[in-house]
Structures are given as structure tokens and as C-alpha cells.
Design a protein around this motif. Structure first.
Motif, PDB file in Angstrom:
ATOM      1  N   PHE A 184      75.510  68.578  42.758  1.00  0.00           N
ATOM      2  CA  PHE A 184      76.631  69.488  42.970  1.00  0.00           C
ATOM      3  C   PHE A 184      76.855  70.378  41.750  1.00  0.00           C
ATOM      4  CE2 PHE A 184      77.533  66.425  46.316  1.00  0.00           C
ATOM      5  CZ  PHE A 184      77.810  67.281  47.360  1.00  0.00           C
ATOM      6  N   ILE A 185      76.699  69.803  40.564  1.00  0.00           N
ATOM      7  CA  ILE A 185      76.838  70.632  39.366  1.00  0.00           C
ATOM      8  C   ILE A 185      75.769  71.726  39.384  1.00  0.00           C
ATOM      9  CG2 ILE A 185      76.734  70.624  36.840  1.00  0.00           C
ATOM     10  CD1 ILE A 185      77.743  67.676  37.010  1.00  0.00           C
ATOM     11  N   LEU A 215      71.031  59.450  30.922  1.00  0.00           N
ATOM     12  CA  LEU A 215      72.298  58.761  31.181  1.00  0.00           C
ATOM     13  C   LEU A 215      72.049  57.312  31.578  1.00  0.00           C
ATOM     14  CD1 LEU A 215      74.374  61.447  33.099  1.00  0.00           C
ATOM     15  CD2 LEU A 215      74.948  60.380  30.930  1.00  0.00           C
ATOM     16  N   ILE A 237      73.514  62.500  42.344  1.00  0.00           N
ATOM     17  CA  ILE A 237      74.414  63.139  43.322  1.00  0.00           C
ATOM     18  C   ILE A 237      75.307  64.137  42.596  1.00  0.00           C
ATOM     19  CG2 ILE A 237      76.430  62.779  44.808  1.00  0.00           C
ATOM     20  CD1 ILE A 237      75.251  60.183  45.733  1.00  0.00           C
ATOM     21  N   MET A 238      75.902  63.674  41.478  1.00  0.00           N
ATOM     22  CA  MET A 238      76.803  64.552  40.728  1.00  0.00           C
ATOM     23  C   MET A 238      76.029  65.767  40.206  1.00  0.00           C
ATOM     24  SD  MET A 238      79.566  62.934  41.069  1.00  0.00           S
ATOM     25  CE  MET A 238      79.550  61.508  42.112  1.00  0.00           C
ATOM     26  N   LEU A 239      74.817  65.524  39.693  1.00  0.00           N
ATOM     27  CA  LEU A 239      74.022  66.627  39.142  1.00  0.00           C
ATOM     28  C   LEU A 239      73.626  67.618  40.222  1.00  0.00           C
ATOM     29  CD1 LEU A 239      71.849  64.677  36.570  1.00  0.00           C
ATOM     30  CD2 LEU A 239      73.419  66.546  36.059  1.00  0.00           C
ATOM     31  N   PHE A 264      60.306  55.893  43.597  1.00  0.00           N
ATOM     32  CA  PHE A 264      60.305  54.706  44.463  1.00  0.00           C
ATOM     33  C   PHE A 264      59.330  53.650  43.961  1.00  0.00           C
ATOM     34  CE2 PHE A 264      61.874  56.809  48.626  1.00  0.00           C
ATOM     35  CZ  PHE A 264      63.153  56.342  48.394  1.00  0.00           C
ATOM     36  N   VAL A 293      71.456  56.986  41.110  1.00  0.00           N
ATOM     37  CA  VAL A 293      71.875  57.549  42.399  1.00  0.00           C
ATOM     38  C   VAL A 293      73.156  58.353  42.224  1.00  0.00           C
ATOM     39  CG1 VAL A 293      72.799  56.978  44.672  1.00  0.00           C
ATOM     40  CG2 VAL A 293      70.740  55.853  43.862  1.00  0.00           C
ATOM     41  N   ILE A 294      74.111  57.753  41.513  1.00  0.00           N
ATOM     42  CA  ILE A 294      75.387  58.432  41.313  1.00  0.00           C
ATOM     43  C   ILE A 294      75.199  59.675  40.457  1.00  0.00           C
ATOM     44  CG2 ILE A 294      77.722  58.193  40.415  1.00  0.00           C
ATOM     45  CD1 ILE A 294      77.159  56.472  42.849  1.00  0.00           C
ATOM     46  N   SER A 295      74.464  59.519  39.347  1.00  0.00           N
ATOM     47  CA  SER A 295      74.354  60.676  38.450  1.00  0.00           C
ATOM     48  C   SER A 295      73.593  61.814  39.115  1.00  0.00           C
ATOM     49  CB  SER A 295      73.690  60.277  37.132  1.00  0.00           C
ATOM     50  OG  SER A 295      72.418  59.751  37.364  1.00  0.00           O
ATOM     51  N   ILE A 313      67.693  60.911  44.083  1.00  0.00           N
ATOM     52  CA  ILE A 313      68.143  61.742  45.195  1.00  0.00           C
ATOM     53  C   ILE A 313      68.636  63.089  44.680  1.00  0.00           C
ATOM     54  CG2 ILE A 313      68.613  59.868  46.788  1.00  0.00           C
ATOM     55  CD1 ILE A 313      71.446  60.190  46.400  1.00  0.00           C
ATOM     56  N   PHE A 352      65.637  55.666  42.257  1.00  0.00           N
ATOM     57  CA  PHE A 352      65.967  56.507  43.399  1.00  0.00           C
ATOM     58  C   PHE A 352      66.425  57.879  42.933  1.00  0.00           C
ATOM     59  CE2 PHE A 352      66.838  55.324  47.942  1.00  0.00           C
ATOM     60  CZ  PHE A 352      66.718  56.608  48.386  1.00  0.00           C
ATOM     61  N   ARG A 399      73.367  55.103  28.706  1.00  0.00           N
ATOM     62  CA  ARG A 399      74.722  54.722  29.090  1.00  0.00           C
ATOM     63  C   ARG A 399      74.782  53.824  30.313  1.00  0.00           C
ATOM     64  NH1 ARG A 399      77.400  54.964  25.007  1.00  0.00           N
ATOM     65  NH2 ARG A 399      79.142  54.570  26.387  1.00  0.00           N
ATOM     66  N   GLY A 400      73.642  53.489  30.893  1.00  0.00           N
ATOM     67  CA  GLY A 400      73.646  52.596  32.043  1.00  0.00           C
ATOM     68  C   GLY A 400      74.259  53.184  33.296  1.00  0.00           C
ATOM     69  N   VAL A 401      74.254  54.521  33.412  1.00  0.00           N
ATOM     70  CA  VAL A 401      74.804  55.148  34.618  1.00  0.00           C
ATOM     71  C   VAL A 401      73.750  55.101  35.724  1.00  0.00           C
ATOM     72  CG1 VAL A 401      75.770  57.244  35.611  1.00  0.00           C
ATOM     73  CG2 VAL A 401      76.157  56.717  33.209  1.00  0.00           C
TER      74      VAL A 401
END
Lengths: 369, 418
Positions: free
Chosen positions: A144-145, A127, A140-142, A71, A136-138, A78, A76, A131-133
Motif C-alpha cells: 500500500f505504501i 525488518l 502487505i503494508m509495503l 516459498f 507477510v504483514i510488512s 506477498i 511468504f 526487528r522480527g516483523v
């Protein structure tokens, strides 16, 4: 003084607001909020409850610090959820399978947890940088993985072959990997010792993490650059801060701290990584970080508040009141506190505009006269 | 996905390139052919059966609804990671009204329950300009907590109910077979003709035993495309996600449009939750959404913030899930399909002198092939992680082709244009 007052205005009004919402919820289902909160308060004032409260606050605090590091520069993370669970799995497995000289054994467990947390958050960092990912999205995906990786490893490779098949777990820590409890602290302070629950020794590490966080953010060059990147990324870059390196390092530190979260349970009541390992500490850590506004002391108070709520809620079931009302309070408090900060900020902004306007007018009138 | 799709599109005869529908048809036929080939060389029979595809459809719809919800919100410029919480509210209220009144009332209440949490998200992010992620996280915590509270209060005294689950709903929503088509293709599927029966199985699966709610859910895809891209209202909503200050200067009521976007988002996620209860489970069970809200978010990103893309993404995720539930060997056969696709892509990239992607695709294609021939099954945990892994890979490889709304996630305060 005024600064502290203004800073605590938002959290306090948020807590009051969440109490009101919880009271309404209780009244709607025909329970008395006064009896409920009274019972919670009474129940929480025993040594046993205090020990349990601190035990619950410790992982939340570490999780909050992990989030807060990010922060500080507007990053972020998460993914604390996935990072701490994966780290706890590896740390529990390694710790349960080796026997070493005790301090070394504990150091190995800590190191494994930190490294695994770093690896998992480092993927998100890499990432983002290469790669500009969006993190927050990556993350979240990580998360669950990570859950799937944990389920796979625990079932196929990490489970204790002598353990129960109903609740898969890594082998329990041998004595050399256990931390002593801190129950003597109560005696030393003149209180009765807790019964049935130990104050886990891992609490010490929460304090270490808090001090580390304070020194890192406010007393090092890295911390200065971190805060500068958060407040004004453009200016920081012009001043020679490499944004990619900052992102990567911040994610790594955040993940490393996150790795320690689960150790509270590994060194605490579980002594291993189990299938029903405590969940949601990552998300609740975000709540605590927001409540404490990324401040080391504020977050400690927030974590203790959450610990208090979790512990004292246990009495409610005996009073025929759904203890889940506490979860509502925790959800409301997060939302209310961020809104309250926003409102307070706008209020301060308006005050400043007004005082600036007045100062200008006075200056103009003075010049005219 | 965008990568894969456009590659396959252009790989069919170049003269077709102008015709969208022809390309789409050839792509679908190519996909079916691939599945048929893989099925015939491997030891599975479930890749193209009507049963698998019917299950895939049922599993895809809730993910898709959450994804479409996310799209409405993000098109208006508000990131919504509270989809999971809104979906949880949808499951609870759907089950409650389904148990108290009936399935259709359940659907309505589920939508309303999701919309309420959408409204909370809107108040926080639009009116108070709170960080969107923060609010989304709070919504997820709040929704899970309040639904647990409501369950304890409402369901515990009931027979069949408890702190974590509701009694069964009164009845299911009626299902139907598409007349003629369903019968004909079911008959054709049973003939076991290569390719023809495979395609028939897929069509039969998608047209037999359809729930009316599935039809409604699928209809939302073209409707939301039409609303967002063919009406003035849709243009206004999207303009708030691209450049709110420009929209404001043209007289668009930005704050109100964002409210619409986020509340619709919650309503659609709630509908997805209600679907889980009313069409699939028949009861509310705590944790039954199992991350489908986040999957919806993944499908939306995968689909490049477009309705059709979101649908394709959810179908893919739902299909993988259906295979895992029906026959694990079928998932293993899918490895071969992935290997073939990657190797075809590698050849195609090399032919177009794009060597770096060609090498990557080739290496991964070979790896998948090795994985296929050296193992007999895929661990179910790997399958569970696949949608997330695919999304991450798509994001990492196709950042150039994915484009989210320009002002998505940025805070907006009226009259603060710079």
C-alpha cells in the motif's frame, strides 16, 4: 512415473473441480457451460490467441517464480504486487528518458527494475531480520505504501509532460529501448503469424528467469541451503546456515525477480508505465506458484493455463456469457489445488503407513516362522 | 501505539498509575489539548470540529469491524488476510439486499455474505490445514471475481446498475442525535472557547446524526471484549490460539472453536462491508472497500490483538482519512502535533535514561517539525499511506510490546500433539 502421476493428480482434480464450480455458476444464471467452454476452446486455437496467451502468461510466470523463491524456504513474499509496480514505474521512467546503444539501453531498464524490486523487498527482509516483523504483514503494508509512492511520483515527477492528462504515463520508450517481437516464430514453426497482437520479445526473459530459478534452487549451494532451511530450519542452522542471511538474500532475490514482472507490459503493449498499468499480477502469481507447486515447469504450465483462461474469456462476452466466470475459476482453482495437495498428501501418508505396517507384519511373521 | 500510549500514561502523575480510568481520561484530555494548541497556532480550523469527527467516526467503523473480525479469527489461531475479500462480499450482498428489500436486510445479507467466505476460509484452513496465508489470498481473488460475476449477471440489466456498480439501496438507516448532549455540545462548540469548544466539537461530532448501525458497530467493541475475556467460551476460543494441544487435552473442541472464530471473523468483515454501503455510499461500487480489510488487519496489529486497541487504531486511521477529505491543510497541521508528541516522548525517555529511543524520537520530532515549517501542505498520497507506514513503524519499534496469540498461523491437526 507414479511420482509424476501423483504430483499431477492434485492440479488436475483442482482444475476439474473449478470447471464444475464454473459450470454450476453458469447454469445458475441460465447459460450453457458446454457452449461457453467450447467457444473458449475454439477461440484459443488461433495464432493470435496463442500469442496473446503467452503474452499474458509471461508476467504471471515471472511473478510465480518470485513467490516460489521465497516459498522454498517458507518465506511468504506477498509484496510482489508492490515490488513489480514500483519497479516498472522506475524502469519505464528511466527507459523513456535515455537513449543508448540498444542492448545497453535494455540492460539499464532491466537493472533498474531488478534494483528497485530488491530495494522494496529488502525493506521487508531487513525488518524481519533486525526487528522480527513478519514478512507477510510488512509486505502487505509495503504494497500500500508503494501504491501511494507510485501515485505521488507519477503525478509530480515522472509523468510525460507531452502525454495525456487523462491517463498519466512515463515517456514512451525510444526505439533503442524496444525489444523486437517474436512473430517470426510462428512462421518458422509453420503456423500463420498472429494478427493485431505481437508475441512480445520479453517472453525470452521469462525462459531465462525459469532457467535461472532452476539452476539457483537445485544446482547451487545457496539453493541447497534454501531448501534445507525450508524443510527443517533447525537442522539447517545446526549445519551452519545463517538464517538471517538466508532470509535477507531470499527476499532480495525474490524482489529482484518480482521487479521484472512489470517489464512484460513496459516492453510489451504499453511501452511505458501508465496509470492503468496491469494490477494483481503479484497475487495471481501466488496462485500460479501454488498451482505449479514451485516447480519451474509446473509453474510454466500454470501460467499458460491462466493466460489461456484470460485470453479465451474474451469470446464469452460475444456469446452473452459473463466472462468473469473465469476469475471465479482462477480463485477456485487456487483454493482447490492447495486442498487437493493436502488430501493427496494425507492419502500418500496413509498408504505409507499401511505399507510400513504390512512390511513390519511380514517381517514379524517371517521371523516367527 | 502501545509505546506511545504507555509513555503518555506514565507521564501523567505517577500516583495515578494505579487507576486505569484516570489514566485514560488524562490521556484523552491531553490529546484534545494537543489538538487545541496545534489548531490555535496553525492556519486550520478542522482538527476538532464536529464535522471532522463525525466523518472520522463514519470512516473508522468499517475498518474497526474488519479489525475486530481479524481479532476473532487470530485469537482462535487462524490468520485471516482474506478479510478484504470477506468485506467485498459484505458490500455486494449488502447492496443487493439493500436494493431488493431495504437497508436492514442489506446489513443481514452483508453479514451472511462475509460469513460464507469466512466459512470457506475455515474449511480450507481448519479442516484441510491449508496454509492460512495461501487460503486468505485465494479468498481475496475468489471474492473479487465472484462479486464481479454476480454484478454482471444481476446489475447490468437494471437502470443505474452495471458491471461494476449496483443501483441505489432503497433507503438509508435512520440517524439520530443523542438528546441533550448533542445540542449542548454543539452550542458549546460554537462559543469558540479555547480547549472547551475543541472538546465540545469532538463530543458533538460523535453524538450528532448517528446512524443506528454505527451504534451497533461501536457496541461490538465492549461485547467482543466481554465475550473473549469474561466468558468460558471466550477463554476456550483464545486457548485455541495460544496452545491448541493443551486446549485439546482439556476437552476443548478445538476444530469447532476455530470454525466459530473464523466464521465470526467473516461475519464482522461482512458487516463492515455492509456498513460502507448502507451508511456511506448507498450503492455497491467495485473496489469500494479500497483495502479497508487490510487496514483492519493493520488496526488489529496496532491494537495488539485487543478490541479497544483495535478501536483506537481504526479511529486514528479514520481520523487521518477524514482530515484528508475535509481539509488538506488540517493534515499539514497534524505534522506539528506529531512533532510535539515525539519531542515530548524524547524528553521523557531521556529523563528515564533510555537514551537510544530518546535520540530517535528527538531526531524524528525535529524532522517532522522541519517538514511542518518548510511546507504548506502534505501530498494526499502521503496521507493515504500513513496508516500503513504507522503500522510498519509500530511493528518495527514495539515488537517487544506487541504479542500475537502464540499459536497464531500454525497448522493444527487433531491428535497430533508432540
Amino acid at each position: 512415473m507414479r511420482r509424476v502421476l501423483l504430483a499431477s493428480l492434485a492440479p488436475i482434480s483442482a482444475i476439474v473441480f473449478s470447471l464444475i464450480v464454473a459450470s454450476i455458476a453458469l447454469m445458475l444464471v441460465g447459460r450453457s457451460p458446454i457452449t461457453a467452454f467450447g467457444a473458449m476452446w475454439d477461440f484459443a486455437r488461433t495464432s493470435t490467441s496463442v500469442a496473446s496467451m503467452i503474452n499474458r502468461a509471461v508476467p504471471l510466470y515471472i511473478s510465480a517464480v518470485a513467490v516460489a523463491v521465497g516459498f522454498q524456504m517458507g518465506l511468504f513474499n506477498i509484496g510482489v504486487e508492490g515490488q513489480y509496480l514500483l519497479a516498472a514505474l522506475f524502469a519505464g521512467w528511466v527507459g523513456g528518458n535515455i537513449v543508448l546503444w540498444a542492448p545497453l539501453h535494455i540492460a539499464v531498464i532491466l537493472a533498474v527494475a531488478i534494483i528497485v524490486g530488491m530495494v522494496w523487498s529488502g525493506i521487508a527482509g531487513a525488518l524481519k531480520v533486525t526487528r522480527g516483523v513478519h514478512e507477510v504483514i510488512s509486505t502487505i503494508m509495503l504494497n500500500f505504501i508503494g501504491f501511494s509512492v507510485i501515485a505521488f511520483l507519477l503525478l509530480n515527477y515522472f509523468k510525460d509532460p507531452n502525454g495525456s492528462s487523462l491517463n498519466l504515463a512515463t515517456p514512451p520508450l525510444p526505439p533503442s529501448g524496444q525489444l523486437p517481437n517474436l512473430n517470426w516464430l510462428f512462421g518458422a514453426l509453420g503456423f500463420s503469424e498472429p494478427r493485431g497482437i505481437d508475441l512480445h520479445g520479453f517472453a525470452v526473459f521469462a525462459i531465462v528467469v525459469g532457467v535461472f530459478y532452476y539452476l539457483l534452487v537445485w544446482r547451487t549451494r545457496f539453493g541447497y541451503e534454501l531448501r534445507a532451511s525450508g524443510i527443517n530450519p533447525g537442522a539447517a542452522r545446526m549445519a551452519g546456515v545463517n538464517p538471517n542471511r538466508m532470509i535477507m538474500n531470499t527476499m532480495l532475490i525474490s524482489g529482484g525477480v518480482a521487479g521484472l514482472v512489470g517489464l512484460a507490459a513496459v516492453f510489451g503493449n504499453l511501452q511505458s508505465y501508465t496509470q492503468d498499468f496491469p494490477r494483481n499480477l503479484g497475487f495471481n502469481g501466488i496462485a500460479v506458484a501454488l498451482l505449479g507447486r514451485n516447480h519451474p515447469v509446473g509453474m510454466a504450465l500454470g501460467a499458460l493455463l491462466f493466460g489461456f483462461m484470460d485470453r479465451s474469456a474474451l469470446i464469452l462476452d460475444l456469446k452473452d456469457t459473463p466472462k468473469e466466470v473465469v476469475t471465479i475459476m482462477q480463485g477456485v482453482v487456487v483454493l482447490a489445488v492447495v486442498i487437493a495437495y493436502e488430501v493427496v498428501n494425507r492419502f500418500i501418508e496413509r498408504l505409507e503407513i499401511r505399507s510400513a505396517a504390512e512390511a513390519t507384519r511380514e517381517a514379524v511373521e517371517g521371523a516367527a516362522a | 501505539m502501545t509505546d506511545v500510549r504507555s509513555e503518555i500514561e506514565t507521564s501523567s502523575a505517577p500516583a495515578w498509575a494505579a487507576n486505569r480510568w484516570l489514566r485514560l481520561t488524562s490521556m484523552i484530555l491531553g490529546g484534545v489539548l494537543l489538538l487545541a494548541v496545534v489548531q490555535s497556532v496553525s492556519d486550520t480550523s478542522e482538527l476538532t470540529t464536529s464535522g471532522t469527527w463525525a466523518a472520522a467516526l463514519r470512516l473508522s467503523v468499517p475498518i474497526m469491524l474488519a479489525g475486530l473480525g481479524g481479532m476473532f479469527s487470530e485469537r482462535s489461531g487462524i490468520v485471516n488476510i482474506g478479510l478484504e475479500g470477506m468485506m467485498i462480499a459484505g458490500t455486494w450482498f449488502g447492496a443487493w439486499a439493500g436494493w431488493s428489500y431495504g437497508p436492514w436486510q442489506g446489513v443481514l445479507f452483508g453479514v451472511a455474505g462475509g460469513a460464507v467466505f469466512g466459512l470457506i476460509h475455515a474449511i480450507a484452513t481448519v479442516t484441510f490445514a491449508v496454509d492460512h496465508i495461501v487460503s486468505g489470498v485465494a479468498i481475496n481473488i475468489l471474492a473479487a471475481g465472484s462479486m464481479r460475476f454476480l454484478s454482471v449477471v444481476t446489475y447490468t440489466p437494471e437502470s443505474g446498475g452495471g458491471a461494476t456498480q449496483s443501483p441505489g439501496i432503497k433507503s438509508q438507516i435512520a440517524t439520530f442525535d443523542v438528546p441533550v448532549i448533542s445540542d449542548f455540545f454543539n452550542w458549546l462548540e460554537a462559543k469558540r472557547i479555547f480547549f472547551v469548544s475543541d472538546a465540545s466539537g469532538i463530543i458533538a461530532g460523535l453524538t450528532s446524526n448517528l446512524s443506528w448501525l454505527t451504534v451497533i458497530g461501536l457496541a461490538i467493541v465492549p461485547v467482543s471484549w466481554w465475550v473473549l475475556w469474561r466468558t468460558a467460551w471466550g477463554l476456550r476460543l483464545r486457548s485455541c490460539g495460544e496452545n491448541p494441544y493443551a486446549a485439546e487435552s482439556l476437552g476443548v473442541p478445538v476444530l469447532r472453536m476455530k470454525y466459530y472464530g473464523v466464521v465470526i471473523s467473516g461475519a464482522l468483515a461482512g458487516l463492515g462491508g455492509a456498513y460502507l454501503v448502507v451508511v456511506q455510499a448507498g450503492i455497491y461500487r467495485e473496489g469500494m472497500t479500497a483495502g479497508r480489510g487490510f487496514l483492519g488487519l493493520a488496526a488489529m496489529i496496532f491494537g495488539n490483538w485487543n478490541p479497544v486497541g483495535t478501536m483506537v487504531g481504526s479511529t486514528l486511521f479514520g481520523y487521518a482519512d477524514a482530515l484528508r477529505l475535509r481539509q488538506n491543510e488540517a493534515v499539514h497541521a497534524l505534522l506539528l502535533a506529531v512533532a510535539i508528541v515525539l519531542i515530548v516522548l524524547a524528553v521523557w525517555s531521556a529523563a528515564r535514561r533510555r537514551y537510544t529511543p530518546a535520540i530517535f524520537e528527538g531526531i524524528f520530532g525535529v524532522l517532522f517539525f522541519v517538514w511542518y515549517i518548510t511546507t504548506d501542505s502534505v501530498p494526499s498520497q502521503v496521507v493515504a499511506a500513513t496508516p500503513y507506514l504507522v503500522t510498519l513503524l509500530v511493528l518495527a519499534m514495539a515488537t517487544q510490546r506487541l504479542r500475537m496469540p502464540a499459536a497464531d498461523g500454525l497448522r493444527y491437526r487433531k491428535g497430533e500433539a508432540v
